[in-house]
Design a protein around this motif. Sequence first.
Motif, mmCIF file in Angstrom:
data_model
loop_
_atom_site.group_PDB
_atom_site.id
_atom_site.type_symbol
_atom_site.label_atom_id
_atom_site.label_comp_id
_atom_site.label_asym_id
_atom_site.label_seq_id
_atom_site.Cartn_x
_atom_site.Cartn_y
_atom_site.Cartn_z
ATOM 1 N N GLY A 33 0.827 -1.204 0.000
ATOM 2 C CA GLY A 33 0.000 0.000 0.000
ATOM 3 C C GLY A 33 0.862 1.255 0.000
ATOM 4 N N SER B 115 1.474 1.684 -3.967
ATOM 5 C CA SER B 115 0.131 2.281 -4.008
ATOM 6 C C SER B 115 -0.949 1.212 -4.223
ATOM 7 C CB SER B 115 0.019 3.329 -5.128
ATOM 8 O OG SER B 115 1.028 4.282 -5.050
ATOM 9 N N HIS B 116 -0.882 0.140 -3.461
ATOM 10 C CA HIS B 116 -1.835 -0.978 -3.579
ATOM 11 C C HIS B 116 -1.872 -1.539 -4.999
ATOM 12 C CE1 HIS B 116 -3.308 -0.663 0.494
ATOM 13 N NE2 HIS B 116 -3.364 0.640 0.348
ATOM 14 N N CYS C 6 -2.406 6.958 -3.683
ATOM 15 C CA CYS C 6 -3.407 6.793 -2.621
ATOM 16 C C CYS C 6 -2.846 7.413 -1.336
ATOM 17 C CB CYS C 6 -3.754 5.317 -2.422
ATOM 18 S SG CYS C 6 -2.339 4.251 -2.202
ATOM 19 N N GLU D 269 -7.657 4.203 4.430
ATOM 20 C CA GLU D 269 -6.954 4.210 3.137
ATOM 21 C C GLU D 269 -7.833 4.897 2.095
ATOM 22 O OE1 GLU D 269 -3.897 2.647 2.954
ATOM 23 O OE2 GLU D 269 -4.020 0.672 3.907
ATOM 24 N N LYS E 175 -8.350 5.891 -1.836
ATOM 25 C CA LYS E 175 -7.866 5.423 -3.145
ATOM 26 C C LYS E 175 -8.805 5.884 -4.262
ATOM 27 C CE LYS E 175 -6.933 1.076 -0.841
ATOM 28 N NZ LYS E 175 -7.545 -0.194 -0.549
ATOM 29 N N ASN F 159 -6.488 -3.349 -7.877
ATOM 30 C CA ASN F 159 -6.100 -3.659 -6.500
ATOM 31 C C ASN F 159 -4.880 -4.592 -6.538
ATOM 32 O OD1 ASN F 159 -7.098 -6.292 -7.060
ATOM 33 N ND2 ASN F 159 -9.158 -5.646 -6.467
ATOM 34 N N THR G 233 -6.168 -5.789 2.293
ATOM 35 C CA THR G 233 -5.969 -5.514 0.863
ATOM 36 C C THR G 233 -5.272 -6.690 0.163
ATOM 37 O OG1 THR G 233 -3.895 -4.391 1.364
ATOM 38 C CG2 THR G 233 -5.844 -3.013 1.189
#
Length: 392
Positions: free
Chosen positions: A181, A201-202, A255, A295, A297, A303, A333
């Motif tokens: 993430g 960023s995921h 994010c 979080e 986004k 994802n 996540t």
Amino acid sequence: MNMFLRVFKYRTQNNTNKKKQESEKMTNQNVVVSDAKSTMKVAAVAMAAMSNTSIFSPAVPKPPSSSAGRFVRRKALKKLETQGGPPKISAWVDSMRASSPAKSPPSSPDHDSWMVTHPSALEMFEEIAKSSKGKKIVMFLDYDGTLSPIVQDPDRAFMSDEMRAAVKSVARYFPTAIVSGRGKDKVHDFVKLNELYYAGSHGMDIEGPSNGSDDKSIVCQPASEFLPIINEVYKKLVSKTQFIEGAYVESNKFCLSVHFRNVDEKKWPELAEQVKEVLSDYPKLKMTYGRKVLEIKPTIKWNKGKALEFLLEALGFSNSKDVLPIYIGDDRTDEDAFKVLRKKKQGFGILVSKFPKETSAAYTLQDPSEVMCFLQRMVEWKQASQRGYYRS
Ligand SMILES: O=P(O)(O)OC[C@H]1O[C@H](O[C@H]2O[C@H](CO)[C@@H](O)[C@H](O)[C@H]2O)[C@H](O)[C@@H](O)[C@@H]1O
């Protein structure tokens, strides 16, 4: 991977109506790969992945009934994150609490029955090794809570030198990606290994290993159009939360994380109120709950699971018979990646947790020190099998 690079950029605006609607959420995708043919292929996969709206509900083993309360809470949390309309602040705060629920200690009946359905990856190592016969293992590793322990200060979540050495050795034998993430550059600064793939960023910021020059073998940034609003919201959130002691807004490039680990629980409603107020002007952003963190986004269908699929395709492993992806992670996540593996019946998800949790992972490891043992064991097994010593 060959390092003659080309840049391929495409826009989805001129596609079909469906794609037009989709492009409201995501219009620009940048992909760089080693040659034009694979560039097109990877771009096509990314497009297909983005437009795939189906969400798979895997046949997860039923949780033990005594854990029902916890799993119901997780469901309520998920509903709150996904349903339309702004929830009330009290619901936000409940969800902030639910994202760090009370733990059943190891050795409780809850824990014991959970371990039956989600056995230790160390204890099942022989099985895992056996199932990789004739396949290329690709390793995917989450960062926080997986390679580094969870700590109070997000900027000081360092991984140990021993862990770094274990990851380095694994990457010598298996293509290895860090999926986090965190912003890509920040997680790279923590890990400090150039030979890995990084999906920051995921998963919205993917880059392949550097070949020693400035060139990168793969680049994928499906949320690049959101950068201006993410930066705008970052500034607003920093300003709005500056007087809430312990609150920390972390920019993860595509994010944002609003940390409340160090905020007095009495102040959580105030923090939630501020965040809610800022986000009310940005319908194209969504919020989910992580480990004592909110979080924020872009609302794109991307994802960690999509990042995993993208990387497998980019690495040339679209044929599921040739590859055994192993994904290790501790976070909600990471479940998106576990679900992809379960759906494809391909490889294994390994959840890092001491406590029973609803998960699509097949196996578990208790904490980062067990993750390190698992990685070291992978290397020893590979070395032994190369020398012909290993019988499975
Ligand atoms: O996908 P990950 O690599 O697991 O990143 C998820 C978030 O991790 C970090 O926050 C978490 O770890 C911190 C350090 O241990 C902890 O203080 C915080 O409470 C946790 O939520 C990171 O700071 C976030 O930006 C990531 O999104």
